[in-house]
Each structure stands twice: as C-alpha cells, then as structure tokens.
Design a protein around this motif. Structure first.
Motif, PDB file in Angstrom:
ATOM      1  N   MET A   1       3.046  93.616  70.855  1.00  0.00           N
ATOM      2  CA  MET A   1       4.110  93.683  69.859  1.00  0.00           C
ATOM      3  C   MET A   1       4.152  95.111  69.330  1.00  0.00           C
ATOM      4  O   MET A   1       3.124  95.673  68.996  1.00  0.00           O
ATOM      5  CB  MET A   1       3.803  92.670  68.747  1.00  0.00           C
ATOM      6  N   SER A   2       5.341  95.683  69.250  1.00  0.00           N
ATOM      7  CA  SER A   2       5.481  97.044  68.752  1.00  0.00           C
ATOM      8  C   SER A   2       5.133  97.095  67.263  1.00  0.00           C
ATOM      9  O   SER A   2       5.172  96.080  66.566  1.00  0.00           O
ATOM     10  CB  SER A   2       6.911  97.540  68.967  1.00  0.00           C
ATOM     11  N   ASP A   3       4.796  98.293  66.793  1.00  0.00           N
ATOM     12  CA  ASP A   3       4.444  98.450  65.383  1.00  0.00           C
ATOM     13  C   ASP A   3       5.604  98.056  64.481  1.00  0.00           C
ATOM     14  O   ASP A   3       5.406  97.434  63.445  1.00  0.00           O
ATOM     15  CB  ASP A   3       4.033  99.896  65.095  1.00  0.00           C
ATOM     16  N   ASP A   4       6.831  98.435  64.893  1.00  0.00           N
ATOM     17  CA  ASP A   4       8.014  98.109  64.099  1.00  0.00           C
ATOM     18  C   ASP A   4       8.208  96.592  63.994  1.00  0.00           C
ATOM     19  O   ASP A   4       8.465  96.061  62.922  1.00  0.00           O
ATOM     20  CB  ASP A   4       9.252  98.757  64.711  1.00  0.00           C
ATOM     21  N   LEU A   5       8.035  95.916  65.119  1.00  0.00           N
ATOM     22  CA  LEU A   5       8.182  94.463  65.138  1.00  0.00           C
ATOM     23  C   LEU A   5       7.059  93.795  64.345  1.00  0.00           C
ATOM     24  O   LEU A   5       7.293  92.826  63.625  1.00  0.00           O
ATOM     25  CB  LEU A   5       8.191  93.966  66.582  1.00  0.00           C
ATOM     26  N   ALA A   6       5.861  94.330  64.459  1.00  0.00           N
ATOM     27  CA  ALA A   6       4.724  93.787  63.698  1.00  0.00           C
ATOM     28  C   ALA A   6       4.961  93.936  62.202  1.00  0.00           C
ATOM     29  O   ALA A   6       4.654  93.024  61.424  1.00  0.00           O
ATOM     30  CB  ALA A   6       3.435  94.490  64.107  1.00  0.00           C
ATOM     31  N   THR A   7       5.521  95.059  61.797  1.00  0.00           N
ATOM     32  CA  THR A   7       5.824  95.278  60.378  1.00  0.00           C
ATOM     33  C   THR A   7       6.881  94.292  59.905  1.00  0.00           C
ATOM     34  O   THR A   7       6.742  93.690  58.838  1.00  0.00           O
ATOM     35  CB  THR A   7       6.318  96.727  60.153  1.00  0.00           C
ATOM     36  N   LYS A   8       7.934  94.109  60.697  1.00  0.00           N
ATOM     37  CA  LYS A   8       8.977  93.149  60.328  1.00  0.00           C
ATOM     38  C   LYS A   8       8.411  91.735  60.225  1.00  0.00           C
ATOM     39  O   LYS A   8       8.755  90.987  59.313  1.00  0.00           O
ATOM     40  CB  LYS A   8      10.120  93.169  61.341  1.00  0.00           C
ATOM     41  N   ALA A   9       7.542  91.375  61.162  1.00  0.00           N
ATOM     42  CA  ALA A   9       6.934  90.045  61.156  1.00  0.00           C
ATOM     43  C   ALA A   9       6.076  89.855  59.916  1.00  0.00           C
ATOM     44  O   ALA A   9       6.109  88.802  59.279  1.00  0.00           O
ATOM     45  CB  ALA A   9       6.104  89.837  62.415  1.00  0.00           C
ATOM     46  N   HIS A  10       5.313  90.868  59.568  1.00  0.00           N
ATOM     47  CA  HIS A  10       4.429  90.781  58.407  1.00  0.00           C
ATOM     48  C   HIS A  10       5.230  90.688  57.111  1.00  0.00           C
ATOM     49  O   HIS A  10       4.871  89.930  56.205  1.00  0.00           O
ATOM     50  CB  HIS A  10       3.499  91.996  58.369  1.00  0.00           C
ATOM     51  N   GLU A  11       6.299  91.457  57.013  1.00  0.00           N
ATOM     52  CA  GLU A  11       7.080  91.525  55.779  1.00  0.00           C
ATOM     53  C   GLU A  11       8.085  90.384  55.626  1.00  0.00           C
ATOM     54  O   GLU A  11       8.607  90.162  54.537  1.00  0.00           O
ATOM     55  CB  GLU A  11       7.805  92.866  55.700  1.00  0.00           C
ATOM     56  N   ALA A  12       8.350  89.648  56.688  1.00  0.00           N
ATOM     57  CA  ALA A  12       9.348  88.571  56.625  1.00  0.00           C
ATOM     58  C   ALA A  12       8.878  87.441  55.716  1.00  0.00           C
ATOM     59  O   ALA A  12       7.690  87.119  55.657  1.00  0.00           O
ATOM     60  CB  ALA A  12       9.606  88.024  58.025  1.00  0.00           C
ATOM     61  N   ASP A  13       9.818  86.869  55.009  1.00  0.00           N
ATOM     62  CA  ASP A  13       9.547  85.676  54.207  1.00  0.00           C
ATOM     63  C   ASP A  13       9.773  84.451  55.069  1.00  0.00           C
ATOM     64  O   ASP A  13      10.565  84.482  56.011  1.00  0.00           O
ATOM     65  CB  ASP A  13      10.495  85.604  52.996  1.00  0.00           C
ATOM     66  N   VAL A  40      11.999  85.635  62.585  1.00  0.00           N
ATOM     67  CA  VAL A  40      12.108  84.522  61.638  1.00  0.00           C
ATOM     68  C   VAL A  40      10.723  83.898  61.509  1.00  0.00           C
ATOM     69  O   VAL A  40      10.050  83.645  62.507  1.00  0.00           O
ATOM     70  CB  VAL A  40      13.130  83.455  62.115  1.00  0.00           C
ATOM     71  N   LYS A  41      10.326  83.659  60.266  1.00  0.00           N
ATOM     72  CA  LYS A  41       9.023  83.070  59.992  1.00  0.00           C
ATOM     73  C   LYS A  41       9.212  81.595  59.646  1.00  0.00           C
ATOM     74  O   LYS A  41      10.065  81.244  58.828  1.00  0.00           O
ATOM     75  CB  LYS A  41       8.351  83.809  58.835  1.00  0.00           C
ATOM     76  N   VAL A  42       8.414  80.740  60.300  1.00  0.00           N
ATOM     77  CA  VAL A  42       8.514  79.282  60.136  1.00  0.00           C
ATOM     78  C   VAL A  42       7.188  78.737  59.648  1.00  0.00           C
ATOM     79  O   VAL A  42       6.129  79.058  60.209  1.00  0.00           O
ATOM     80  CB  VAL A  42       8.879  78.606  61.483  1.00  0.00           C
ATOM     81  N   LYS A  43       7.252  77.901  58.626  1.00  0.00           N
ATOM     82  CA  LYS A  43       6.043  77.258  58.078  1.00  0.00           C
ATOM     83  C   LYS A  43       6.030  75.803  58.520  1.00  0.00           C
ATOM     84  O   LYS A  43       7.018  75.088  58.364  1.00  0.00           O
ATOM     85  CB  LYS A  43       6.079  77.341  56.555  1.00  0.00           C
ATOM     86  N   PHE A  44       4.904  75.379  59.091  1.00  0.00           N
ATOM     87  CA  PHE A  44       4.729  73.994  59.514  1.00  0.00           C
ATOM     88  C   PHE A  44       3.924  73.263  58.439  1.00  0.00           C
ATOM     89  O   PHE A  44       2.727  73.520  58.277  1.00  0.00           O
ATOM     90  CB  PHE A  44       3.996  73.935  60.863  1.00  0.00           C
ATOM     91  N   LEU A  45       4.584  72.391  57.704  1.00  0.00           N
ATOM     92  CA  LEU A  45       3.927  71.651  56.632  1.00  0.00           C
ATOM     93  C   LEU A  45       2.995  70.597  57.215  1.00  0.00           C
ATOM     94  O   LEU A  45       3.138  70.184  58.366  1.00  0.00           O
ATOM     95  CB  LEU A  45       4.972  71.004  55.729  1.00  0.00           C
TER      96      LEU A  45
END
Length: 80
Positions: A1-13, A40-45
């Motif tokens: 994963m590129s640094d830019d994509l990793a940053t977006k993934a980390h910062e995503a709500d 897109v970040k997904v939470k599995f309840l």
C-alpha cells in the motif's frame, strides 16, 4: 500500500457499519461510497460477526462489491 493510501486509510472515519442484518445489507452502500471516495472504512459489529473472523467477513464483502481489502484491524476493515 502506498504511503498516500495508507494515510488516507488511517485518517478515514468509519462510514459503514455491519450489524445483525449482515454484510448483504451494506453491499449497495459500500459500492456507492467507493464510487465517491478513495477508501472506505467498515466496522463489523459483534452482532454481525457471530463466530466468524472479521477478516473472513471483510473478504466476503469485498468479493460481493468488487473491492479490495486494504487492511483489517480488530473489527474494522478498509476497502478501495
């Protein structure tokens, strides 16, 4: 994963929650969000997981949407 994509993934709500209705209930929503966003970040309840591992559910959802799982941590997965 590129640094830019990793940053977006980390910062995503988290914008998609998978609950007792299961992953089928969020397929269209995740697809629509992926059209508008890089990640897109997904939470599995707990009610969605039952006895399944989050990584297995994340992979199943990715296959249904035609997305790529970038990361799974705890009960959260990041897609692109």
């Amino acid at each position: 994963m590129s640094d830019d994509l990793a940053t977006k993934a980390h910062e995503a709500d988290v914008t998609v929650w998978v609950g007792k209705a299961g992953i089928e209930s969020v397929v269209d929503e995740l697809h629509d969000q992926l059209d508008d966003r890089d990640v897109v970040k997904v939470k599995f309840l707990r009610s969605a997981r039952g006895g399944d591992e989050t990584a297995d559910l994340a992979a199943d959802l990715a296959e249904r949407v035609g997305a790529e799982v970038l990361d799974v941590r705890g009960n959260t997965a990041v897609y692109r």
